[in-house]
Enzyme design. Structure first.
Site, mmCIF file in Angstrom:
data_model
loop_
_atom_site.group_PDB
_atom_site.id
_atom_site.type_symbol
_atom_site.label_atom_id
_atom_site.label_comp_id
_atom_site.label_asym_id
_atom_site.label_seq_id
_atom_site.Cartn_x
_atom_site.Cartn_y
_atom_site.Cartn_z
ATOM 1 N N CYS A 1 0.841 -1.204 0.000
ATOM 2 C CA CYS A 1 0.000 0.000 0.000
ATOM 3 C C CYS A 1 0.872 1.249 0.000
ATOM 4 C CB CYS A 1 -0.882 0.013 1.241
ATOM 5 S SG CYS A 1 -1.891 -1.470 1.412
ATOM 6 N N ARG B 1 2.196 1.213 -5.950
ATOM 7 C CA ARG B 1 2.332 0.359 -4.777
ATOM 8 C C ARG B 1 1.068 -0.452 -4.514
ATOM 9 N NH1 ARG B 1 6.589 1.755 -1.528
ATOM 10 N NH2 ARG B 1 5.570 0.714 0.216
ATOM 11 N N TRP C 1 -3.199 -2.147 -1.589
ATOM 12 C CA TRP C 1 -2.988 -3.451 -2.220
ATOM 13 C C TRP C 1 -3.559 -4.451 -1.218
ATOM 14 C CZ3 TRP C 1 -0.777 -8.305 -1.625
ATOM 15 C CH2 TRP C 1 -0.590 -9.055 -2.791
ATOM 16 N N ASN D 1 0.069 0.524 6.096
ATOM 17 C CA ASN D 1 0.695 -0.329 5.071
ATOM 18 C C ASN D 1 1.415 -1.447 5.817
ATOM 19 O OD1 ASN D 1 2.122 -1.537 2.984
ATOM 20 N ND2 ASN D 1 3.795 -0.035 3.102
ATOM 21 N N GLY D 2 1.055 -2.699 5.545
ATOM 22 C CA GLY D 2 1.680 -3.824 6.235
ATOM 23 C C GLY D 2 0.631 -4.849 6.617
ATOM 24 N N GLU E 1 13.502 -14.144 -17.029
ATOM 25 C CA GLU E 1 13.074 -12.744 -16.915
ATOM 26 C C GLU E 1 12.163 -12.344 -18.078
ATOM 27 O OE1 GLU E 1 12.678 -8.669 -15.746
ATOM 28 O OE2 GLU E 1 12.835 -10.627 -14.761
ATOM 29 N N LYS F 1 8.379 -10.938 -17.609
ATOM 30 C CA LYS F 1 7.938 -9.645 -18.148
ATOM 31 C C LYS F 1 6.627 -9.816 -18.908
ATOM 32 C CE LYS F 1 9.640 -7.028 -16.220
ATOM 33 N NZ LYS F 1 10.467 -7.665 -15.264
ATOM 34 N N GLU G 1 3.701 -10.717 -16.407
ATOM 35 C CA GLU G 1 3.218 -9.740 -15.428
ATOM 36 C C GLU G 1 2.536 -8.531 -16.049
ATOM 37 O OE1 GLU G 1 6.094 -7.967 -12.845
ATOM 38 O OE2 GLU G 1 7.692 -8.166 -14.312
ATOM 39 N N HIS H 1 13.030 -32.803 -21.339
ATOM 40 C CA HIS H 1 12.697 -33.669 -20.195
ATOM 41 C C HIS H 1 11.298 -33.364 -19.678
ATOM 42 C CE1 HIS H 1 16.852 -35.044 -20.105
ATOM 43 N NE2 HIS H 1 17.216 -33.784 -20.217
ATOM 44 N N LYS I 1 4.685 -2.414 -6.887
ATOM 45 C CA LYS I 1 6.094 -2.183 -7.194
ATOM 46 C C LYS I 1 7.024 -2.698 -6.111
ATOM 47 C CE LYS I 1 9.544 -0.626 -9.521
ATOM 48 N NZ LYS I 1 9.936 -1.347 -10.712
HETATM 49 C C1 AGP Z 1 9.432 -7.347 -11.397
HETATM 50 O O1 AGP Z 1 9.065 -6.739 -12.565
HETATM 51 C C2 AGP Z 1 8.507 -7.242 -10.309
HETATM 52 N N1 AGP Z 1 8.153 -5.927 -10.054
HETATM 53 C C3 AGP Z 1 8.925 -7.985 -9.064
HETATM 54 O O2 AGP Z 1 9.165 -9.313 -9.414
HETATM 55 C C4 AGP Z 1 10.177 -7.453 -8.352
HETATM 56 O O3 AGP Z 1 11.312 -7.756 -9.079
HETATM 57 C C5 AGP Z 1 10.265 -8.117 -6.978
HETATM 58 O O4 AGP Z 1 9.110 -7.772 -6.254
HETATM 59 C C6 AGP Z 1 11.521 -7.716 -6.216
HETATM 60 O O5 AGP Z 1 11.481 -6.354 -5.949
HETATM 61 P P1 AGP Z 1 12.810 -5.636 -5.398
HETATM 62 O O6 AGP Z 1 13.876 -5.744 -6.444
HETATM 63 O O7 AGP Z 1 12.369 -4.215 -5.139
HETATM 64 O O8 AGP Z 1 13.190 -6.342 -4.130
#
Ligand code: AGP
Length: 609
Positions: free
Chosen positions: A2, A27, A74, A100-101, A482, A486, A489, A505, A604
């Site tokens: 959040c 966030r 969130w 937030n938490g 990766e 991408k 997500e 396999h 994020k």
């Molecule tokens: C990646 O595009 C995502 N936003 C997510 O996987 C991110 O890499 C992960 O949450 C780790 O975040 P950080 O590098 O801020 O620790």
């Protein structure tokens, strides 16, 4: 997770809170709300959905007042709906909280408070906070918050405002980030820096379980025992323009096109241009620690875990020390087998990922030296680690990381060369050879970015497929992972990254003409093996898109489509091959009309477990 924002001063609070919430929306965007204090009365306005929904609601009645709190959510406990949206109030609107938490012991607290006669209206863990503060309130909001946080377990950044007593905001944090912004006759608070940059770049980072009482004239900070603390005001180098889209359709696209700058930022001041050697003068990592290290553990989450995996190949190749890589969320519950002669590297763009922070604490207890690779000055990992290396990417707003991934890779290359120099595992000409090539990477990335129109064309051909397999081998395997992440997500298309050698396999069973394969196949020392894997795939009528090396005449005869990247050293291909995969995912998601910068269900910075 959040996002929290707060203001107290002489200006109207609503516009400042809304602007801050827009900067924090990456966030979490399940619901949003504000609470405004005026003449000892608090007005709460909140609703399900993105900030634009809250703006529409406020058009039907804009609360006036010079002090307030805002929140973008969130969802962790309770569905995204109006009732579960923050801010939350106690039995009456005298005490109002944003959080937030996760309050892990909220159920026993709720049962205790219900027995005391408190009525609850939402499904959230957060709602226990205003009721708890209410039950501890004896004409002093700060003391009520101080007593209440003693009873809660879990992670929190909270903002509290009350219609009782003088105008002030009371905030505290444990685990989740919270920053206080220092203005002239006004004060701010926010979950992270970009939300403050339009108003001030002078900030105070609140420590664990510290409590701050903020008025328009200043702030008083105490620890959990009530001792008054003197905190430094830190000047942030970033500016608000850096947090704007600057004419790009999305932050993600802007940030991909900033990658040349990020690479140059990381070379600057870390490479001696005349001797072509690494120089890490700002890295407070003692030379004896580098010389004596027996193993390296790299811990991270999400995309940062994939740079960690690439880091394993780079470090083992250049310094010959065994490297273990693990997801922070898994590592923290494993039996810890590390000690004083093991270096722990934590990789985190935000520096606030809860699982990586918890792994930090576990490694510290084991006596390992902690090196943090992060993008955010003042973040928890930058403050808690023994040494820090900044990835110099500037503010990254797009939820899907791109330029920070590149910054992390650059740090791992330069760090490995520096370790190789200190441990003499490479001689000066071997180091010079890699450094010279590393210094050419910015131009090579420029060439790739100029070829973006080709990737737009490829995305127009591939966006209609529902499943993808990404393949890579050796140091390019993490890049396949990766690339798949991408696409997943931001376009919500199913995609799986796999090592090309393992494909036969199992996952090869998935393949047919409806299941395209993206393969990273530079002309490196395992090129021939990957070509074999491509032929195995092609034998199943699968459409194959290759990320290949310029001048590779053979590949065009084997695959359906190819995007060529400049030729470089085997060990450097990850930093070139990931960029077309970032653009490919971006253009497919954009073509599908997805909200690229704020993909559903994501945030994020993941500040809860
Ligand atoms: C990646 O595009 C995502 N936003 C997510 O996987 C991110 O890499 C992960 O949450 C780790 O975040 P950080 O590098 O801020 O620790």
């Amino acid at each position: 997770m959040c996002g929290i924002i707060g203001y107290i001063g002489s200006r109207e609070a609503v516009p400042i809170l809304l602007n801050g919430l827009k900067k924090l929306e990456y966030r979490g965007y399940d619901s949003a709300g504000i609470a405004i204090l005026k003449d000892n009365r608090i007005q709460i306005k909140k609703c399900k959905g993105k900030i634009v929904e809250l703006e529409n609601l406020l058009e039907r009645g804009l609360p006036k007042g010079n002090a307030g709190l805002g929140h973008t959510r969130w969802a962790t406990h309770g569905k995204p709906n109006n009732l579960n949206a923050h801010p939350h109030n106690g039995c009456n609107s005298e005490i109002v909280v944003v959080h937030n938490g996760i309050i892990e012991n909220y159920m026993p607290l709720k049962e205790k408070l219900i027995l005391e006669g408190h009525n609850f209206t939402s499904e959230t863990d957060t709602e226990v906070l205003p009721h708890l503060i209410e039950s501890n309130y004896q004409n002093d909001l700060t003391l009520a918050v101080k007593e209440s946080i003693k009873e809660i377990e879990g992670s929190y950044a909270i903002g509290v405002i009350s219609s009782l007593g003088p105008e002030k905001l009371v905030v505290s944090r444990c685990g989740s980030p919270l920053i206080i912004g220092v203005g002239e006759g006004e004060m701010f608070l926010a979950s992270d820096i970009p939300a403050l940059l339009g108003y001030t770049n002078r900030v105070i980072f609140l420590g664990e379980k510290e409590i701050a009482t903020i008025t328009k004239d200043g702030v008083e900070i105490i620890d959990s025992e009530g001792n008054i603390l003197q905190k430094d005001i830190i000047k942030i180098e970033w500016d608000e323009e850096m947090t704007e889209k600057s004419g790009y359709k999305h932050f993600m696209l802007k940030e991909i096109f900033q990658e040349t700058m990020v690479i140059r930022n990381n070379l600057e001041g870390r490479i001696n241009l005349s001797t072509k050697t690494p120089e890490l003068n700002d890295l407070s990592l003692p030379l004896d620690k580098i010389k004596e290290m027996e193993r390296i553990f790299i811990l991270a989450c999400g995309s940062s875990y994939y740079t960690a995996l690439a880091g394993k190949y780079i470090l083992e190749e250049l310094i010959g020390v065994p490297v273990e890589v693990d997801y922070s969320s898994e590592f923290r519950y494993r039996k810890l087998l590390l000690g004083k002669k093991d270096l722990t590297i934590l990789i985190s763009q935000s520096g606030e990922t809860a699982d990586t922070i918890a792994a930090l604490k576990a490694c510290r207890e084991a006596g390992s030296h902690i090196l943090g690779l992060t993008n955010v000055r003042g973040s928890t990992i930058s403050r808690e680690a023994d040494s820090v290396m900044y990835i110099k990417a500037g503010p990254e707003i797009g939820v899907a990381t791109t330029k920070a991934f590149i910054g992390q890779l650059m740090c791992l290359y330069i760090l490995s060369l520096y370790f190789a120099q200190v441990r003499k595992t490479l001689n000066s000409s071997e180091i010079e050879k890699i450094v010279s090539e590393l210094m050419k990477i910015p131009q090579m990335v420029e060439i790739i970015l100029l070829e973006d129109p080709k990737i737009v064309k490829l995305s127009e051909e591939f966006y209609k497929y529902h499943n993808f397999l990404y393949l890579g081998r050796g140091i390019n395997y993490p890049i396949a992972l990766e690339g798949a992440l991408k696409l997943k997500e931001i376009s919500y298309i199913h995609a799986e990254g796999y090592t090309a050698g393992e494909m036969k396999h199992g996952p090869i069973a998935l393949l047919d003409k409806t299941f395209p394969v993206v393969v990273i196949v530079p002309q490196d020392r395992i090129y021939a093996k990957v070509i074999n894997n491509i032929k195995e795939v092609k034998a199943r009528d699968t459409l194959v898109l290759a990320i290949a090396t310029e001048g590779d005449k053979e590949i065009a005869n084997i695959v359906d489509r190819a995007f060529f990247i400049p030729r470089t050293l085997d060990i450097l291909y990850p930093i070139l091959s990931v960029i077309p995969l970032q653009l490919f995912a971006y253009h497919i998601a954009d073509k599908l009309g997805c909200d690229v910068d704020k993909p559903r269900n994501l945030a994020k910075s993941v500040t809860v477990e």
